[in-house]
Design a protein around this motif. Structure first.
Motif, mmCIF file in Angstrom:
data_model
loop_
_atom_site.group_PDB
_atom_site.id
_atom_site.type_symbol
_atom_site.label_atom_id
_atom_site.label_comp_id
_atom_site.label_asym_id
_atom_site.label_seq_id
_atom_site.Cartn_x
_atom_site.Cartn_y
_atom_site.Cartn_z
ATOM 1 N N VAL A 129 2.391 2.883 -19.925
ATOM 2 C CA VAL A 129 1.102 3.049 -19.155
ATOM 3 C C VAL A 129 1.652 2.656 -18.121
ATOM 4 C CG1 VAL A 129 -0.985 2.597 -18.183
ATOM 5 C CG2 VAL A 129 -0.340 3.139 -20.800
ATOM 6 N N ALA A 130 2.179 1.330 -17.844
ATOM 7 C CA ALA A 130 3.048 1.050 -15.886
ATOM 8 C C ALA A 130 3.438 1.963 -15.746
ATOM 9 C CB ALA A 130 3.657 -0.691 -15.883
ATOM 10 N N ALA A 131 4.497 2.391 -16.212
ATOM 11 C CA ALA A 131 5.113 3.024 -15.930
ATOM 12 C C ALA A 131 4.241 5.396 -15.777
ATOM 13 C CB ALA A 131 6.251 4.159 -16.911
ATOM 14 N N SER A 132 3.883 5.471 -15.733
ATOM 15 C CA SER A 132 2.755 6.291 -16.223
ATOM 16 C C SER A 132 1.756 6.345 -15.358
ATOM 17 C CB SER A 132 1.709 6.577 -17.243
ATOM 18 O OG SER A 132 0.954 7.666 -17.328
ATOM 19 N N VAL A 133 1.567 5.359 -14.162
ATOM 20 C CA VAL A 133 0.942 4.823 -13.038
ATOM 21 C C VAL A 133 1.894 5.524 -11.931
ATOM 22 C CG1 VAL A 133 0.035 3.588 -11.585
ATOM 23 C CG2 VAL A 133 -0.844 3.342 -14.625
ATOM 24 N N ALA A 146 11.629 7.431 -21.721
ATOM 25 C CA ALA A 146 10.073 7.187 -22.067
ATOM 26 C C ALA A 146 8.911 7.103 -20.869
ATOM 27 C CB ALA A 146 10.402 6.467 -22.825
ATOM 28 N N GLY A 147 9.015 6.369 -20.534
ATOM 29 C CA GLY A 147 8.393 6.016 -19.648
ATOM 30 C C GLY A 147 7.831 7.601 -18.603
ATOM 31 N N ILE A 148 8.743 7.434 -18.139
ATOM 32 C CA ILE A 148 8.835 9.897 -16.859
ATOM 33 C C ILE A 148 8.513 10.487 -17.702
ATOM 34 C CG2 ILE A 148 10.325 10.505 -16.027
ATOM 35 C CD1 ILE A 148 12.173 8.700 -14.979
ATOM 36 N N ILE A 149 8.633 11.141 -19.252
ATOM 37 C CA ILE A 149 7.732 11.948 -20.761
ATOM 38 C C ILE A 149 6.399 11.319 -20.276
ATOM 39 C CG2 ILE A 149 8.303 12.225 -22.527
ATOM 40 C CD1 ILE A 149 10.953 11.719 -22.611
ATOM 41 N N GLU A 194 1.028 -1.362 -0.018
ATOM 42 C CA GLU A 194 -0.208 0.198 0.092
ATOM 43 C C GLU A 194 0.874 1.472 0.150
ATOM 44 O OE1 GLU A 194 -2.528 -1.522 3.670
ATOM 45 O OE2 GLU A 194 -4.345 -1.811 2.404
ATOM 46 N N ARG A 195 1.661 1.093 0.725
ATOM 47 C CA ARG A 195 3.063 2.491 0.837
ATOM 48 C C ARG A 195 3.703 2.932 -0.970
ATOM 49 N NH1 ARG A 195 6.240 -0.022 5.055
ATOM 50 N NH2 ARG A 195 5.116 0.112 6.360
ATOM 51 N N ILE A 196 3.630 1.643 -1.766
ATOM 52 C CA ILE A 196 3.294 1.826 -3.208
ATOM 53 C C ILE A 196 3.243 1.926 -4.006
ATOM 54 C CG2 ILE A 196 4.890 0.589 -5.628
ATOM 55 C CD1 ILE A 196 5.771 -1.647 -3.148
ATOM 56 N N PRO A 197 3.253 4.298 -4.731
ATOM 57 C CA PRO A 197 2.676 4.516 -5.297
ATOM 58 C C PRO A 197 1.064 2.987 -6.603
ATOM 59 C CG PRO A 197 4.131 5.476 -5.768
ATOM 60 C CD PRO A 197 4.106 4.283 -5.124
ATOM 61 N N GLY A 198 0.496 2.679 -6.406
ATOM 62 C CA GLY A 198 -0.736 1.982 -7.240
ATOM 63 C C GLY A 198 0.263 0.461 -6.968
ATOM 64 N N GLY A 199 0.356 -0.033 -5.996
ATOM 65 C CA GLY A 199 0.613 -1.519 -5.383
ATOM 66 C C GLY A 199 -0.337 -2.242 -5.526
ATOM 67 N N LEU A 200 -1.232 -2.446 -4.857
ATOM 68 C CA LEU A 200 -1.650 -3.618 -5.399
ATOM 69 C C LEU A 200 -2.040 -4.376 -6.674
ATOM 70 C CD1 LEU A 200 -4.732 -2.347 -2.991
ATOM 71 C CD2 LEU A 200 -3.249 -4.310 -2.745
ATOM 72 N N MET A 201 -1.854 -3.016 -7.675
ATOM 73 C CA MET A 201 -1.932 -3.306 -9.402
ATOM 74 C C MET A 201 -0.350 -3.955 -9.819
ATOM 75 S SD MET A 201 -2.951 -3.630 -11.977
ATOM 76 C CE MET A 201 -5.235 -2.681 -12.610
ATOM 77 N N LEU A 202 0.266 -3.022 -9.114
ATOM 78 C CA LEU A 202 1.751 -3.022 -10.265
ATOM 79 C C LEU A 202 2.677 -4.550 -9.210
ATOM 80 C CD1 LEU A 202 3.243 0.762 -10.027
ATOM 81 C CD2 LEU A 202 1.922 -1.394 -11.745
ATOM 82 N N VAL A 203 2.144 -4.369 -8.231
ATOM 83 C CA VAL A 203 3.756 -5.143 -7.581
ATOM 84 C C VAL A 203 3.157 -6.867 -8.224
ATOM 85 C CG1 VAL A 203 4.074 -6.264 -5.263
ATOM 86 C CG2 VAL A 203 4.223 -4.395 -5.415
ATOM 87 N N PRO A 204 1.969 -7.444 -8.367
ATOM 88 C CA PRO A 204 1.797 -8.338 -8.128
ATOM 89 C C PRO A 204 1.659 -8.275 -10.018
ATOM 90 C CG PRO A 204 0.287 -8.178 -7.283
ATOM 91 C CD PRO A 204 0.803 -6.960 -7.210
ATOM 92 N N THR A 251 -3.189 8.762 -14.518
ATOM 93 C CA THR A 251 -3.360 7.642 -14.524
ATOM 94 C C THR A 251 -3.745 6.565 -13.893
ATOM 95 O OG1 THR A 251 -1.439 8.057 -16.558
ATOM 96 C CG2 THR A 251 -2.648 5.878 -16.450
ATOM 97 N N ALA A 252 -4.786 6.101 -13.912
ATOM 98 C CA ALA A 252 -5.522 5.009 -13.045
ATOM 99 C C ALA A 252 -4.872 3.949 -13.378
ATOM 100 C CB ALA A 252 -6.995 4.521 -13.745
ATOM 101 N N GLY A 253 -4.624 2.613 -12.192
ATOM 102 C CA GLY A 253 -3.624 1.520 -12.491
ATOM 103 C C GLY A 253 -4.756 0.383 -13.492
ATOM 104 N N ALA A 254 -6.166 0.501 -13.810
ATOM 105 C CA ALA A 254 -6.477 -0.308 -14.182
ATOM 106 C C ALA A 254 -6.511 0.072 -15.768
ATOM 107 C CB ALA A 254 -8.161 -0.576 -13.319
#
Length: 334
Positions: free
Chosen positions: A291-295, A225-228, A8-18, A262-265
């Motif tokens: 998009v994952a990087a943008s999240v 590119a993801g940061i941009i 939960e401390r990681i931005p979008g963690g519930l989506m991005l960690v798995p 950007t939404a995790g979904a």
């Protein structure tokens, strides 16, 4: 172990960690799903059925009843966000090649990438920010942001700009689980409470399945590119959102910045679109990674920028009130 709290401390963690866990498996052991088969294989490759259940539960959690302030605020933000993504799609289609940019700093950028990153707001992030820096009504404006979730708006934008042709039944199939859930949730509050609890639970499962379709090499290749892309999302959608919030939503722009994420979904949308329209498959993997990087980027930057703007507006409003001399007021009223 505090695994959940760490995620939960990681931005979008519930989506991005798995998602990254699945990507690691797919990168180093790409035949795992086929090797294990059965339920394990289904869990690793079941993005579509998992998303179908998720969209149903998401629809069930949305209440039709709401105050006029919340509807005006959320409607303003949702329509503005979608409109900006639509305009970006029209402009980008004139300059970007069909297969996206293949080399250079913007490698992986395509119309699909830009639309998927810009047409959905992270509702949870928005609500948490506005609970701290806005009013209760502004925090509650995330109620309509769930309507952006899923591939439907992305499909509509791509279809309306002539970049893709979707059969009518494909549109119906994409939105039907959401609509059925919405109907049942508003007919019976017990059903709404029951199904809405599963919304958060489904996120790690669909993130893991989605990750099993990603090669980490592509994510590493995105680099800067993801940061941009994340910064572009904040700038390109944030400015119109701030203007709309101020002149239509009745706010001071804070809610507009808070909605410029950007939404995790959205990470799932490129692949979902590509399964419907195979022409997008060559750019879908790179789009997913970007998009994952943008999240991640927007989840970090949007709260910071919103906090600075809210403090600036508070000082500005306090400054105006300080300019009023109470002695002059008293002398005029006596």
């Amino acid at each position: 172990m505090k695994i959940m709290k760490t995620m939960e401390r990681i931005p979008g963690g519930l989506m991005l960690v798995p998602l990254f866990l699945g990507a690691i498996i797919n990168t180093f052991a790409p035949s795992s799903a086929e090797y294990f088969g059965s339920f394990t294989g289904g869990l690793m490759t079941g993005t579509i059925p998992i998303l179908a259940v998720w969209f149903f539960c998401m629809g069930a959690g949305i209440q039709l009843k709401s105050t006029g302030t919340i509807l005006r605020k959320s409607g303003t933000l949702v329509i503005t966000k979608i409109a900006v993504a639509w305009v970006v799609a029209i402009i980008a289609a004139q300059f970007l090649p069909e297969g996206g940019i293949q080399t250079g700093l913007f490698a992986g950028f395509s119309v699909l990438t830009l639309v998927a990153a810009m047409d959905m707001t992270n509702g949870g992030l928005y609500a948490s920010i506005m609970q701290q820096y806005g009013s209760k009504e502004e925090a509650g404006a995330f109620v309509l942001m769930s309507l952006e979730s899923g591939p439907l708006m992305t499909m509509i934008i791509l279809g309306s700009t002539g970049l893709a042709a979707f059969e009518p039944q494909v549109f119906v199939g994409a939105v039907l689980p959401f609509l059925v859930g919405f109907l049942l949730g508003n007919l019976d509050s017990d059903l709404r409470a029951f199904f809405s609890r599963a919304t958060q639970t489904m996120i790690p499962f669909f993130g893991f399945a989605l990750g099993n379709s990603i090669d980490l090499g592509v994510i590493l290749d995105t680099g800067l590119a993801g940061i941009i892309l994340g910064v572009l999302v904040i700038v390109v959608t944030g400015i119109p959102l701030m203007i709309a919030d101020k002149y239509i939503g009745g706010g001071n722009g804070t809610a507009g910045i808070a909605a410029s994420s950007t939404a995790g979904a959205a990470v799932a949308n490129p692949m979902i679109i590509a399964t419907m329209i195979p022409e997008f498959m060559p750019v879908a993997e790179a789009a997913t990674a970007l998009v994952a990087a943008s999240v991640v980027v927007t989840s970090i930057l949007v709260p910071i920028i919103t906090a600075y703007w809210a403090q600036y507006m508070k000082k500005k409003e306090n400054g105006k009130s300080d300019d009023i001399d109470p002695n002059n007021i008293n002398s005029n009223t006596v």
